[in-house]
Design an enzyme around this catalytic site. Structure first.
Site, short mmCIF file in Angstrom:
data_model
loop_
_atom_site.label_atom_id
_atom_site.label_comp_id
_atom_site.label_asym_id
_atom_site.label_seq_id
_atom_site.Cartn_x
_atom_site.Cartn_y
_atom_site.Cartn_z
N CYS A 129 -29.92 64.68 85.75
CA CYS A 129 -28.53 65.10 85.49
C CYS A 129 -27.94 65.94 86.61
CB CYS A 129 -28.45 65.86 84.17
SG CYS A 129 -29.08 67.55 84.22
N CYS A 157 -39.27 78.41 92.11
CA CYS A 157 -38.71 79.62 91.52
C CYS A 157 -37.53 79.21 90.66
CB CYS A 157 -38.29 80.56 92.66
SG CYS A 157 -37.67 82.15 92.09
N CYS A 212 -30.17 68.15 80.13
CA CYS A 212 -30.32 66.77 79.66
C CYS A 212 -31.61 66.51 78.89
CB CYS A 212 -30.22 65.80 80.83
SG CYS A 212 -31.69 65.77 81.89
FE FE Z 1 -31.28 67.39 83.55
#
Ligand code: FE
Length: 128
Positions: free
Chosen positions: A95, A115, A46
């Site tokens: 998102c 990570c 996004c």
């Molecule tokens: Fe996103």
């Protein structure tokens, strides 16, 4: 989360596998693992700003590693048991795209190791 089954989202198969199916890229395969320039790492799904080069460090794991997100609201957390024990899964708060996991073995000042799958990020180098 966007439905990218149409392939119109502009993401690669590998990016969709990671972002949408909580996949993991192979260690040492992301160019962002070795990225040492100053800049901002955005969600590949996004575009939201998630990590800064300020907090990036070389964990030796083969995945881009950070000791903090770019701000407190950037990421959401979940617990998963995908490999038999509890891990803290992290995703883009905007998102929902899967990023990776956070472990309690990072450097100071947070002691955390985010990570991250490099394929889940896009890097924008700082200009000027
Ligand atoms: Fe996103």
């Amino acid at each position: 989360m966007n439905d990218c089954s149409s392939g119109k989202c502009g993401l690669t198969y590998e990016q969709r596998r990671i972002l949408h199916e909580k996949g993991t890229e192979r260690a040492f395969t992301s160019p962002l693992n070795d990225e040492k320039r100053q800049g901002v790492f955005h969600c590949a799904g996004c575009g939201e700003q998630l990590f800064s080069s300020e907090h990036k460090y070389d964990s030796g794991s083969g995945w881009p590693s950070f000791y903090a997100p770019i701000n407190e609201k950037a990421l959401g957390e979940d617990t998963d048991y995908d490999i038999g024990y509890a891990r803290t899964e992290i995703h883009c708060a905007k998102c929902g795209g899967h990023m990776g996991h956070v472990f309690p073995d990072g450097p100071k000042p947070t002691g955390l190791r985010y990570c991250i799958n490099g394929a889940a990020l896009n890097f924008t180098p700082k200009t000027g």
